[in-house]
Design a protein around this motif. Structure first.
Motif, short mmCIF file in Angstrom:
data_model
loop_
_atom_site.label_atom_id
_atom_site.label_comp_id
_atom_site.label_asym_id
_atom_site.label_seq_id
_atom_site.Cartn_x
_atom_site.Cartn_y
_atom_site.Cartn_z
N ILE A 184 43.26 33.26 35.83
CA ILE A 184 42.87 34.36 36.70
C ILE A 184 42.66 35.64 35.89
CG2 ILE A 184 45.23 35.05 37.24
CD1 ILE A 184 43.95 35.36 40.20
N THR A 185 43.30 35.71 34.71
CA THR A 185 43.19 36.92 33.89
C THR A 185 41.76 37.16 33.42
OG1 THR A 185 43.78 35.63 31.95
CG2 THR A 185 45.55 36.77 33.06
N ILE A 186 41.00 36.08 33.23
CA ILE A 186 39.61 36.22 32.80
C ILE A 186 38.79 36.88 33.91
CG2 ILE A 186 37.52 34.94 32.13
CD1 ILE A 186 39.59 34.85 30.00
N GLU A 188 40.01 38.75 36.30
CA GLU A 188 40.45 40.14 36.49
C GLU A 188 39.90 41.04 35.39
OE1 GLU A 188 44.71 40.27 37.22
OE2 GLU A 188 44.21 40.17 39.37
N ALA A 189 39.74 40.48 34.18
CA ALA A 189 39.16 41.28 33.10
C ALA A 189 37.78 41.78 33.50
CB ALA A 189 39.06 40.45 31.83
N ALA A 190 37.00 40.90 34.12
CA ALA A 190 35.65 41.28 34.53
C ALA A 190 35.70 42.27 35.70
CB ALA A 190 34.84 40.05 34.92
N VAL A 195 32.74 44.99 37.47
CA VAL A 195 31.68 44.01 37.73
C VAL A 195 31.78 43.54 39.18
CG1 VAL A 195 30.64 41.85 36.99
CG2 VAL A 195 31.83 43.29 35.33
N TYR A 197 31.66 41.28 42.54
CA TYR A 197 32.20 39.93 42.68
C TYR A 197 31.19 38.82 42.41
CZ TYR A 197 36.03 37.05 43.90
OH TYR A 197 37.06 36.18 43.81
N LYS A 199 28.59 38.85 40.62
CA LYS A 199 28.25 38.76 39.20
C LYS A 199 29.39 38.18 38.39
CE LYS A 199 24.83 42.44 38.91
NZ LYS A 199 24.58 43.79 38.38
N ARG A 203 28.21 35.30 36.14
CA ARG A 203 28.11 35.61 34.71
C ARG A 203 29.39 35.35 33.94
NH1 ARG A 203 24.53 41.17 34.66
NH2 ARG A 203 22.78 40.30 35.82
N VAL A 204 30.51 35.16 34.64
CA VAL A 204 31.76 34.90 33.92
C VAL A 204 32.32 33.52 34.26
CG1 VAL A 204 34.11 35.68 33.48
CG2 VAL A 204 32.29 37.35 33.80
N PRO A 207 29.68 30.43 33.45
CA PRO A 207 29.56 30.15 32.01
C PRO A 207 30.88 29.66 31.40
CG PRO A 207 28.57 32.27 32.53
CD PRO A 207 29.24 31.80 33.78
N THR A 208 32.01 30.23 31.84
CA THR A 208 33.28 29.83 31.25
C THR A 208 33.60 28.38 31.56
OG1 THR A 208 34.08 32.09 31.49
CG2 THR A 208 35.74 30.41 31.10
N PHE B 98 45.42 44.14 29.95
CA PHE B 98 46.39 43.30 30.64
C PHE B 98 47.49 42.80 29.72
CE2 PHE B 98 42.51 43.35 32.99
CZ PHE B 98 42.88 43.28 34.31
N ASN B 102 42.86 38.90 27.10
CA ASN B 102 41.94 38.05 27.87
C ASN B 102 40.48 38.33 27.53
OD1 ASN B 102 41.95 40.58 28.99
ND2 ASN B 102 42.29 39.94 31.09
N PHE B 104 36.61 37.46 26.94
CA PHE B 104 35.81 36.44 27.62
C PHE B 104 35.56 35.29 26.64
CE2 PHE B 104 34.56 40.40 29.85
CZ PHE B 104 35.13 40.07 31.06
N THR B 106 33.58 32.81 26.47
CA THR B 106 32.23 32.36 26.12
C THR B 106 31.49 33.39 25.27
OG1 THR B 106 31.46 33.28 28.19
CG2 THR B 106 31.93 30.93 28.17
N ASN B 120 27.59 44.20 34.00
CA ASN B 120 27.12 45.05 35.09
C ASN B 120 25.61 45.21 35.09
OD1 ASN B 120 29.36 46.11 36.75
ND2 ASN B 120 30.15 46.73 34.76
#
Ligand SMILES: Nc1ncnc2c1ncn2[C@@H]1O[C@H](COP(=O)(O)OP(=O)(O)O)[C@@H](O)[C@H]1O
Ligand SMILES: [Mg+2]
Lengths: 295, 260
Positions: A184-186, A188-190, A195, A197, A199, A203-204, A207-208, B98, B102, B104, B106, B120
């Protein structure tokens, strides 16, 4: 108390060792039983199918019964091939994938985002039930919907609809499971970067989880490639190459069934099955490959 | 607010008024009122579960993403209510780091730094990107270590480097405030001290609000300290004063290691 235990252990160590050995042999025995069918199948297919495998087998359409009969009577190789089946499988599987992948991904994302919602539980249950529906029943459903009302006749589209219903639950569930594995941290980072929701998902998250999603899709495809029953009631078969989705179409598994029913073409079963097996196995291996790549 | 344990600050960059945050109607932060000073490091301390993260996450409105969380009260940046700002603006002005690094997974190191722009859909010229990446990575003292491997995945870095990359990602947006939630709790002592040095340096240009449950860390690097207990703000003062002369018995007990 402790000492007594140790003594008892020593007493039992001999028989325990024997038990462990026996257990090991039982495991080996059953493992061999488990893997031997696949080895035997592949061996048999190669043995019986290899001599028909040739360029014309992959590039010509199925022979008519008379040609086959003459060739068999003369002791010659059966002329013709299964290209109409190869193209039909390609067409119908691709079309099924085009229907099932977006639908399955979107439903899977919905399940992931709204785990407790009533609609989500409904979708999840329906997916589980669908996974257990016999494929012939899916063929029947597609017959009732598509063959009778949409294409008004047997068609590739009807075959694809049946196959896509088969593939759909696998993609839905694998999408949900894969997304759940992303920390979930990934996410939340976005979100903390402002960013929006949708997107974040596009985009996160996607792809992840790309490798997991492709694994699910490839497994789904390999599952439907070999299906025969739903196609009998929908695509019917064709002796010519057909790219028109509203027309009857052949497929490799359909041809296997047709060859089985024709005493002069029985030999072609093996080569067709060998080809089908190679295709299915390569999809399986591809999905495994992608699966192990993700650390 | 008439509470002698809580000091007021002139020209605060962030003002929190009567903030209450509840999970499923159970408040985890209760009626907190506090002002944060510009270009300073403020430490939020308290035992585990006292509501530190909950308070910090209220500042950049992370809570509104979850349906079971209810936030009441006012948060002002300058004189603007952050609830009335577009989300993206709030989060651009307040970067967040955090507990666990964390990056990304990819994205390359380079793309991680400018991910705020990329994700964005904010277009940037190549030269601007290069400049932002170099500046942000230099600010976190990572540029020299990674300048030859900017195309490698961010996740290839060590934990401490990843955390500095995450700070760089926040800095790339040019925020005014940086919110850090126990940024060193997953790191070894050397990586921790690098982050601590960095935080002290960053206050020249940014305002730092940092959750820590490590008292000595708070003592080492913060100018102001805020002590929370059971969701309440118990005491807020200059760090030096709070550590030498705590006003509340609970603060004193916490600082002397009686609990937490
Ligand atoms: N997502 C959540 N749902 C429900 N309760 C939560 C959630 N997150 C935190 N809490 C509760 O809120 C309280 C404060 O948590 P938190 O702010 O994480 O504390 P801290 O950061 O000081 O350790 C705790 O009692 C915790 O159990
Ligand atoms: Mg916390």
């Amino acid at each position: 108390m402790e000492n007594k235990n140790i003594l008892m252990q020593a007493d039992h160590s001999r028989s325990r060792l024997m038990k462990e050995k026996a257990f090991l042999w039982i495991v080996v025995f059953f493992s061999v039983i488990t893997i031997s069918p696949i080895i035997l199948i592949i061996w048999r297919l190669i043995q019986k199918g290899i001599h028909q495998l040739s360029f014309s087998f992959l590039s010509k359409t199925t022979p008519d019964a008379f040609e086959a009969m003459t060739a068999v009577a003369a002791g010659e190789r059966i002329p013709g091939g299964i290209v109409n089946g190869i193209t039909g499988t390609l067409l119908m599987v691709a079309l099924a994938a085009i229907i099932a992948i977006p639908t399955g991904l979107i439903s899977g994302i919905y399940l992931y985002e709204n785990p407790g919602k009533r609609l989500a539980n409904l979708i999840r249950n329906v997916a589980d039930i669908l996974q257990g529906v016999p494929s012939i029943v899916l063929g029947l459903i597609s017959y009732l919907w598509v063959v009778r009302y949409v294409t008004q006749g047997f068609s590739a589209l009807a075959g694809s609809v049946a196959l896509s219903i088969m593939m759909l639950p696998m993609i839905v569930r694998s999408t949900e499971e894969t997304l759940k594995m992303i920390p979930i941290t990934i996410k939340e980072a976005a979100l903390a970067l402002g960013v929006p929701y949708h997107k974040v998902i596009l985009r996160v998250l996607i792809p992840t989880s790309f490798s997991g999603l492709s694994t699910g899709i490839l497994l789904g495809i390999s599952r439907i490639i070999g299906e025969t029953a739903p196609l009998m009631l929908t695509a019917l078969g064709s002796t010519a190459i057909n790219w028109d989705i509203t027309k009857p179409t052949s497929a490799i598994p359909l041809l296997v069934w047709e060859f089985y029913n024709n005493p002069y073409m029985v030999d072609m079963i093996w080569t067709s099955s060998l080809l089908l097996m190679i295709i299915v196995l390569s999809f399986n291996l591809m999905s495994k490959q992608i699966g192990t790549k993700r650390k | 607010m008439g509470n002698e344990n809580i000091i007021s600050v002139n020209n605060p960059i962030l003002s929190v008024r009567n903030l209450t945050v509840a999970y499923d109607h159970v408040p985890a932060v209760k009626d907190v009122t506090v002002d944060f000073k510009k270009n300073s490091v403020t430490a939020i301390m308290g035992p585990s579960g006292c509501g530190k993260s909950t308070l910090l996450r209220a500042f950049n409105r992370m809570h509104e993403l979850y349906e079971n969380i209810e936030t009441t009260g006012t948060i002002l940046m300058g004189d603007v209510d952050i609830m009335k700002m577009p989300t993206i603006k709030v989060r651009r002005r307040m970067g967040m780091v955090f507990q666990r690094p964390n990056p990304f997974p990819t994205m390359s190191i380079y793309d991680n730094v400018i991910s705020g722009y990329k994700l964005n859909g904010i277009p940037l010229k190549k030269s601007d990107k290069d400049e932002i990446v170099e500046r942000s990575l230099s600010d976190v003292a990572l540029w020299d270590e990674v300048k030859d491997s900017l195309n490698k995945k961010g996740t290839f870095l060590s934990g401490g480097q990843q955390q500095r990359l995450c700070i760089a990602r926040a800095l790339a947006f040019n925020p005014e405030i940086i919110l850090l939630d126990e940024p060193t709790s997953a790191l070894d002592p050397i990586a921790t001290s690098k982050i601590e040095d960095l935080v002290v340096k960053l206050k020249e240009n940014y305002t730092i609000i940092m959750v820590t449950h490590n008292m000595s860390q708070a003592a080492r690097i913060s100018d102001y300290s805020l002590f929370m207990y059971l969701g309440e703000l118990v005491e807020y003062n200059k760090t030096k004063i709070m550590f030498t002369n705590p006003k509340d018995r609970r603060t004193e007990e916490y600082l002397t290691g009686k609990f937490g």
